[in-house]
Write a protein that holds these residues in place. Structure first.
Motif, PDB file in Angstrom:
ATOM      1  N   THR A   1       7.079  -9.874  25.579  1.00 47.70           N
ATOM      2  CA  THR A   1       6.180 -10.086  26.708  1.00 47.70           C
ATOM      3  C   THR A   1       4.966  -9.174  26.581  1.00 47.70           C
ATOM      4  O   THR A   1       3.834  -9.613  26.790  1.00 47.70           O
ATOM      5  CB  THR A   1       6.912  -9.814  28.034  1.00 47.70           C
ATOM      6  N   ALA A   2       5.185  -7.923  26.237  1.00 46.71           N
ATOM      7  CA  ALA A   2       4.068  -6.993  26.044  1.00 46.71           C
ATOM      8  C   ALA A   2       3.170  -7.463  24.912  1.00 46.71           C
ATOM      9  O   ALA A   2       1.940  -7.400  25.013  1.00 46.71           O
ATOM     10  CB  ALA A   2       4.584  -5.594  25.755  1.00 46.71           C
ATOM     11  N   SER A   3       3.762  -7.956  23.842  1.00 47.95           N
ATOM     12  CA  SER A   3       2.981  -8.452  22.716  1.00 47.95           C
ATOM     13  C   SER A   3       2.122  -9.637  23.135  1.00 47.95           C
ATOM     14  O   SER A   3       0.926  -9.696  22.831  1.00 47.95           O
ATOM     15  CB  SER A   3       3.919  -8.852  21.576  1.00 47.95           C
ATOM     16  N   THR A   4       2.707 -10.567  23.856  1.00 47.64           N
ATOM     17  CA  THR A   4       1.973 -11.751  24.294  1.00 47.64           C
ATOM     18  C   THR A   4       0.871 -11.381  25.278  1.00 47.64           C
ATOM     19  O   THR A   4      -0.247 -11.907  25.195  1.00 47.64           O
ATOM     20  CB  THR A   4       2.946 -12.767  24.921  1.00 47.64           C
ATOM     21  N   ILE A   5       1.166 -10.487  26.207  1.00 47.60           N
ATOM     22  CA  ILE A   5       0.141 -10.040  27.157  1.00 47.60           C
ATOM     23  C   ILE A   5      -0.997  -9.350  26.419  1.00 47.60           C
ATOM     24  O   ILE A   5      -2.175  -9.579  26.715  1.00 47.60           O
ATOM     25  CB  ILE A   5       0.757  -9.115  28.228  1.00 47.60           C
ATOM     26  N   ASN A   6      -0.685  -8.509  25.438  1.00 46.01           N
ATOM     27  CA  ASN A   6      -1.726  -7.832  24.659  1.00 46.01           C
ATOM     28  C   ASN A   6      -2.623  -8.848  23.954  1.00 46.01           C
ATOM     29  O   ASN A   6      -3.850  -8.704  23.950  1.00 46.01           O
ATOM     30  CB  ASN A   6      -1.107  -6.895  23.631  1.00 46.01           C
ATOM     31  N   ILE A   7      -2.031  -9.847  23.353  1.00 48.66           N
ATOM     32  CA  ILE A   7      -2.823 -10.858  22.642  1.00 48.66           C
ATOM     33  C   ILE A   7      -3.726 -11.611  23.615  1.00 48.66           C
ATOM     34  O   ILE A   7      -4.916 -11.820  23.345  1.00 48.66           O
ATOM     35  CB  ILE A   7      -1.900 -11.815  21.871  1.00 48.66           C
ATOM     36  N   ALA A   8      -3.179 -11.999  24.766  1.00 50.07           N
ATOM     37  CA  ALA A   8      -3.962 -12.763  25.740  1.00 50.07           C
ATOM     38  C   ALA A   8      -5.096 -11.926  26.332  1.00 50.07           C
ATOM     39  O   ALA A   8      -6.250 -12.382  26.392  1.00 50.07           O
ATOM     40  CB  ALA A   8      -3.047 -13.271  26.849  1.00 50.07           C
TER      41      ALA A   8
ATOM     42  N   ALA B   1      -0.515  -1.183  24.890  1.00 50.00           N
ATOM     43  CA  ALA B   1      -0.844  -1.714  26.208  1.00 50.00           C
ATOM     44  C   ALA B   1      -1.057  -0.585  27.210  1.00 50.00           C
ATOM     45  O   ALA B   1      -1.994  -0.620  28.013  1.00 50.00           O
ATOM     46  CB  ALA B   1       0.263  -2.651  26.683  1.00 50.00           C
ATOM     47  N   ALA B   2      -0.205   0.429  27.167  1.00 48.21           N
ATOM     48  CA  ALA B   2      -0.309   1.531  28.123  1.00 48.21           C
ATOM     49  C   ALA B   2      -1.597   2.328  27.931  1.00 48.21           C
ATOM     50  O   ALA B   2      -2.287   2.651  28.911  1.00 48.21           O
ATOM     51  CB  ALA B   2       0.904   2.445  28.003  1.00 48.21           C
TER      52      ALA B   2
ATOM     53  N   GLY C   1     -11.018  -5.355  23.239  1.00 50.47           N
ATOM     54  CA  GLY C   1     -10.377  -6.643  22.990  1.00 50.47           C
ATOM     55  C   GLY C   1      -9.705  -6.706  21.636  1.00 50.47           C
ATOM     56  O   GLY C   1      -8.550  -7.133  21.519  1.00 50.47           O
ATOM     57  N   LEU C   2     -10.405  -6.269  20.614  1.00 49.74           N
ATOM     58  CA  LEU C   2      -9.812  -6.289  19.275  1.00 49.74           C
ATOM     59  C   LEU C   2      -8.668  -5.283  19.152  1.00 49.74           C
ATOM     60  O   LEU C   2      -7.659  -5.565  18.500  1.00 49.74           O
ATOM     61  CB  LEU C   2     -10.889  -6.016  18.224  1.00 49.74           C
ATOM     62  N   LEU C   3      -8.809  -4.143  19.786  1.00 52.69           N
ATOM     63  CA  LEU C   3      -7.760  -3.133  19.738  1.00 52.69           C
ATOM     64  C   LEU C   3      -6.488  -3.623  20.430  1.00 52.69           C
ATOM     65  O   LEU C   3      -5.388  -3.535  19.871  1.00 52.69           O
ATOM     66  CB  LEU C   3      -8.258  -1.836  20.390  1.00 52.69           C
ATOM     67  N   VAL C   4      -6.633  -4.177  21.631  1.00 52.52           N
ATOM     68  CA  VAL C   4      -5.472  -4.663  22.374  1.00 52.52           C
ATOM     69  C   VAL C   4      -4.826  -5.839  21.647  1.00 52.52           C
ATOM     70  O   VAL C   4      -3.597  -5.914  21.522  1.00 52.52           O
ATOM     71  CB  VAL C   4      -5.875  -5.042  23.819  1.00 52.52           C
ATOM     72  N   ALA C   5      -5.633  -6.756  21.142  1.00 47.51           N
ATOM     73  CA  ALA C   5      -5.081  -7.907  20.410  1.00 47.51           C
ATOM     74  C   ALA C   5      -4.376  -7.451  19.138  1.00 47.51           C
ATOM     75  O   ALA C   5      -3.321  -7.991  18.782  1.00 47.51           O
ATOM     76  CB  ALA C   5      -6.184  -8.908  20.082  1.00 47.51           C
ATOM     77  N   THR C   6      -4.922  -6.465  18.459  1.00 43.07           N
ATOM     78  CA  THR C   6      -4.278  -5.940  17.254  1.00 43.07           C
ATOM     79  C   THR C   6      -2.940  -5.301  17.587  1.00 43.07           C
ATOM     80  O   THR C   6      -1.958  -5.504  16.870  1.00 43.07           O
ATOM     81  CB  THR C   6      -5.191  -4.919  16.552  1.00 43.07           C
ATOM     82  N   PHE C   7      -2.890  -4.549  18.687  1.00 40.71           N
ATOM     83  CA  PHE C   7      -1.603  -3.997  19.121  1.00 40.71           C
ATOM     84  C   PHE C   7      -0.602  -5.107  19.377  1.00 40.71           C
ATOM     85  O   PHE C   7       0.568  -4.990  19.051  1.00 40.71           O
ATOM     86  CB  PHE C   7      -1.760  -3.148  20.388  1.00 40.71           C
ATOM     87  N   GLY C   8      -1.050  -6.199  19.976  1.00 41.97           N
ATOM     88  CA  GLY C   8      -0.150  -7.304  20.271  1.00 41.97           C
ATOM     89  C   GLY C   8       0.308  -8.072  19.045  1.00 41.97           C
ATOM     90  O   GLY C   8       1.432  -8.563  18.982  1.00 41.97           O
ATOM     91  N   MET C   9      -0.566  -8.182  18.053  1.00 39.85           N
ATOM     92  CA  MET C   9      -0.231  -8.956  16.857  1.00 39.85           C
ATOM     93  C   MET C   9       0.439  -8.129  15.769  1.00 39.85           C
ATOM     94  O   MET C   9       0.935  -8.686  14.794  1.00 39.85           O
ATOM     95  CB  MET C   9      -1.500  -9.581  16.278  1.00 39.85           C
ATOM     96  N   TYR C  10       0.461  -6.822  15.944  1.00 39.87           N
ATOM     97  CA  TYR C  10       0.978  -5.941  14.908  1.00 39.87           C
ATOM     98  C   TYR C  10       2.402  -6.328  14.528  1.00 39.87           C
ATOM     99  O   TYR C  10       3.303  -6.356  15.354  1.00 39.87           O
ATOM    100  CB  TYR C  10       0.942  -4.484  15.379  1.00 39.87           C
TER     101      TYR C  10
END
Length: 165
Positions: A80-87, A21-22, A124-133
């Motif tokens: 919260t960071a994971s959910t924000i990343n996915i969204a 996220a950062a 988008g795919l990078l941030v979502a992948t970080f969130g779903m990892y």
């Protein structure tokens, strides 16, 4: 059942969510600042470029806002960071599809070009992948905190758990 009940709070994947996220938030903030530094008109679609992508004042402000949301998620951390990343990742992918369809049309109010669309998909795919990892998978290892929280005190016998009938 509350979704928060099944998510472990303290685990090692927290670092992945925060760093992802950062980093992505920082990239978006830099892009937004560069666009605002050029004093671009808010709804201008004349093709002004910043960092090899077209932009206008509105896109710069939206980049700053989305970067700020990602940085906020990184500061909060955890699920919260994971959910924000996915969204946020999902919104970037949707934005990429929308702007892909409105290229060279009047509905392209953010002045997107193909480079912006590709950037939107990649981020988008990078941030979502970080969130779903480590959180979203059909085959999570049994030492994964999400697997353990979903299966309680079940022991890893090497075989799959039998589902109740």
């Amino acid at each position: 059942m509350d979704l928060r009940d099944e998510l472990p709070v303290d685990h090692g994947l927290n670092r992945v969510y925060r760093v992802g996220a950062a980093l992505c938030g920082l990239i978006l903030i830099v892009f937004g600042c560069l666009g605002l530094a050029d004093q671009l008109a808010f709804f201008d679609t004349d093709g002004a470029e910043v960092a090899a992508m077209s932009t206008n004042g509105l896109l710069s402000v939206l980049s700053l806002a989305s970067g700020g949301v990602l940085i906020t998620g990184a500061v909060i951390g955890g699920n919260t960071a994971s959910t924000i990343n996915i969204a946020v990742g999902g919104l970037f992918v949707l934005s990429g599809f929308y702007h892909l369809f409105v290229l060279d049309r009047p509905a392209n109010f953010l002045d997107f070009r193909m480079s912006n669309v590709i950037f939107s998909f990649v981020v988008g795919l990078l941030v979502a992948t970080f969130g779903m990892y480590g959180r979203v998978s059909g085959g999570l290892p049994h030492d994964n905190p999400y697997w353990r929280s979903r299966h309680g005190n079940a022991r890893d016998t090497g075989a799959r758990l039998a589902l109740p009938e």
